[in-house]
Write a protein that holds these residues in place. Structure first.
Motif, PDB file in Angstrom:
ATOM      1  N   LEU A 190       3.653   3.069 -25.037  1.00 40.86           N
ATOM      2  CA  LEU A 190       3.269   4.284 -25.745  1.00 40.86           C
ATOM      3  C   LEU A 190       2.194   3.952 -26.770  1.00 40.86           C
ATOM      4  O   LEU A 190       2.204   2.859 -27.355  1.00 40.86           O
ATOM      5  CB  LEU A 190       4.481   4.862 -26.477  1.00 40.86           C
ATOM      6  CG  LEU A 190       5.592   5.446 -25.613  1.00 40.86           C
ATOM      7  CD1 LEU A 190       6.912   5.451 -26.380  1.00 40.86           C
ATOM      8  CD2 LEU A 190       5.230   6.853 -25.151  1.00 40.86           C
ATOM      9  N   THR A 191       1.287   4.891 -26.989  1.00 36.84           N
ATOM     10  CA  THR A 191       0.273   4.690 -28.026  1.00 36.84           C
ATOM     11  C   THR A 191       0.278   5.890 -28.976  1.00 36.84           C
ATOM     12  O   THR A 191       0.628   7.001 -28.597  1.00 36.84           O
ATOM     13  CB  THR A 191      -1.146   4.549 -27.438  1.00 36.84           C
ATOM     14  OG1 THR A 191      -1.523   5.764 -26.804  1.00 36.84           O
ATOM     15  CG2 THR A 191      -1.218   3.410 -26.444  1.00 36.84           C
ATOM     16  N   TYR A 192      -0.093   5.614 -30.219  1.00 39.90           N
ATOM     17  CA  TYR A 192      -0.304   6.699 -31.183  1.00 39.90           C
ATOM     18  C   TYR A 192      -1.162   6.157 -32.320  1.00 39.90           C
ATOM     19  O   TYR A 192      -1.338   4.946 -32.455  1.00 39.90           O
ATOM     20  CB  TYR A 192       1.036   7.251 -31.701  1.00 39.90           C
ATOM     21  CG  TYR A 192       1.677   6.425 -32.783  1.00 39.90           C
ATOM     22  CD1 TYR A 192       2.494   5.336 -32.478  1.00 39.90           C
ATOM     23  CD2 TYR A 192       1.459   6.721 -34.134  1.00 39.90           C
ATOM     24  CE1 TYR A 192       3.069   4.572 -33.479  1.00 39.90           C
ATOM     25  CE2 TYR A 192       2.033   5.958 -35.138  1.00 39.90           C
ATOM     26  CZ  TYR A 192       2.830   4.888 -34.806  1.00 39.90           C
ATOM     27  OH  TYR A 192       3.395   4.126 -35.796  1.00 39.90           O
ATOM     28  N   GLN A 193      -1.670   7.070 -33.139  1.00 41.98           N
ATOM     29  CA  GLN A 193      -2.524   6.691 -34.266  1.00 41.98           C
ATOM     30  C   GLN A 193      -1.700   6.630 -35.547  1.00 41.98           C
ATOM     31  O   GLN A 193      -0.980   7.576 -35.870  1.00 41.98           O
ATOM     32  CB  GLN A 193      -3.658   7.716 -34.438  1.00 41.98           C
ATOM     33  CG  GLN A 193      -4.633   7.745 -33.273  1.00 41.98           C
ATOM     34  CD  GLN A 193      -5.377   6.423 -33.126  1.00 41.98           C
ATOM     35  OE1 GLN A 193      -5.945   5.920 -34.093  1.00 41.98           O
ATOM     36  NE2 GLN A 193      -5.370   5.864 -31.933  1.00 41.98           N
ATOM     37  N   GLY A 194      -1.815   5.526 -36.269  1.00 43.39           N
ATOM     38  CA  GLY A 194      -1.036   5.384 -37.491  1.00 43.39           C
ATOM     39  C   GLY A 194      -1.674   4.426 -38.464  1.00 43.39           C
ATOM     40  O   GLY A 194      -2.895   4.259 -38.502  1.00 43.39           O
ATOM     41  N   GLY A 195      -0.807   3.784 -39.248  1.00 45.26           N
ATOM     42  CA  GLY A 195      -1.310   2.920 -40.312  1.00 45.26           C
ATOM     43  C   GLY A 195      -0.542   1.620 -40.420  1.00 45.26           C
ATOM     44  O   GLY A 195       0.395   1.357 -39.657  1.00 45.26           O
ATOM     45  N   LEU A 196      -0.940   0.816 -41.408  1.00 43.07           N
ATOM     46  CA  LEU A 196      -0.218  -0.412 -41.723  1.00 43.07           C
ATOM     47  C   LEU A 196       1.149  -0.029 -42.283  1.00 43.07           C
ATOM     48  O   LEU A 196       1.264   0.951 -43.013  1.00 43.07           O
ATOM     49  CB  LEU A 196      -0.974  -1.218 -42.788  1.00 43.07           C
ATOM     50  CG  LEU A 196      -2.475  -1.414 -42.582  1.00 43.07           C
ATOM     51  CD1 LEU A 196      -3.060  -2.218 -43.748  1.00 43.07           C
ATOM     52  CD2 LEU A 196      -2.739  -2.123 -41.269  1.00 43.07           C
ATOM     53  N   THR A 197       2.168  -0.798 -41.975  1.00 40.64           N
ATOM     54  CA  THR A 197       3.505  -0.436 -42.466  1.00 40.64           C
ATOM     55  C   THR A 197       3.861  -1.125 -43.781  1.00 40.64           C
ATOM     56  O   THR A 197       5.001  -1.058 -44.229  1.00 40.64           O
ATOM     57  CB  THR A 197       4.594  -0.734 -41.415  1.00 40.64           C
ATOM     58  OG1 THR A 197       4.695  -2.142 -41.227  1.00 40.64           O
ATOM     59  CG2 THR A 197       4.293  -0.066 -40.092  1.00 40.64           C
TER      60      THR A 197
END
Ligand SMILES: [Zn+2]
Length: 259
Positions: A190-197
């Motif tokens: 799966l792919t999605y757009q996000g950020g550093l955790t």
């Protein structure tokens, strides 16, 4: 994702990063609280899917070295040569630079993963952090996540944890076989757009999450929790996962590999 920014500025041998307070994560500053595309998330049902042929990830054919750079927040290994590249065939044959690999785990076996897949948490999660230059010239990250459920001992984790785990003792690991974690024949992701955790939580990450879990043993999880990270005098780190963040309308995409 754990402190890879700090790695570049602090340097390989330094150990001065402070321990993140995962119990006060609601008070992490800046984009961590104001952002609209934060990570991790409970990955929603995919809004689209794509069938692809070819490999999931083409890792370098030659063996390369990774250094143990455990810091107060995670067990981490950095790629020694900053020019080691991998190719992502299903993403326009994008070339990405391999930066580092680290782990997330929990205080109990019930949750250690950062991402949830279909609402399910896992015992641990690995992040392979890579970077690339986007079309607008900015640096972006593509992070490959792999979750672990409780089960048989994992040979790759065993390799990671062999020997001295204190970060004051950098250790070269020859032929670190990332292909065990991210096989070329991976069937589904799966792919999605996000950020550093971790702070600064910058929203510059293409997340790639393999759906099929690997296993990790109870003994390996116990060893991770008890590891003297960063400093022999520092408390062990029972937990280093961030809570899931609001989707804010984001969608995920499912990739299925055939042949
Ligand atoms: Zn991470």
């Amino acid at each position: 994702m754990i402190f890879f920014m700090a790695f570049w500025t602090i340097g390989a041998a330094s150990n001065s990063a402070t321990q993140l307070n995962y119990h006060a994560q609601d008070h992490w500053e800046g984009v961590c609280t104001t952002g609209q595309a934060q990570s991790p998330i409970d990955i929603p049902a995919p809004s689209s899917k794509q069938y692809v042929t070819g490999n999931f990830l083409d890792l370098p054919k030659n063996s390369f070295m990774m250094n143990n750079l455990n810091n107060p927040n995670t067990a981490k290994y950095a790629v020694e040569n900053e020019k080691i590249e991998a190719t992502v065939p299903w993403s326009g044959n994008r070339k990405v630079t391999l930066l580092q690999l680290h782990l997330h785990w929990g205080a109990s076996n019930a949750q250690g993963s950062e991402h949830l897949i279909k609402g399910k948490a896992y015992a641990a999660e690995a992040h392979l952090v890579t970077s690339y230059i986007a079309d607008d010239g900015s640096t972006k990250y593509m992070v490959f996540a792999r979750v672990f459920k409780l089960g048989r001992e994992n040979h790759f984790i065993k390799q990671m944890m062999a020997g001295e785990m204190n970060s004051g003792q950098n250790r070269n690991i020859a032929s670190f076989s990332l292909g065990q974690l991210y096989p070329a024949n991976t069937a589904e992701w799966l792919t999605y757009q996000g950020g550093l955790t971790t702070p600064p939580c910058s929203e510059i990450v293409d997340w790639v999450v393999v759906t099929k879990p690997l296993t990790i043993s109870n003994a390996q999880l116990k060893k991770l929790r008890a590891m003297p990270l960063g400093d022999r005098n520092m408390d062990a780190l029972p937990r280093n996962w961030r809570n899931t963040q609001n989707l804010n309308g984001r969608r995920s995409k499912l990739f299925l590999r055939s042949g």
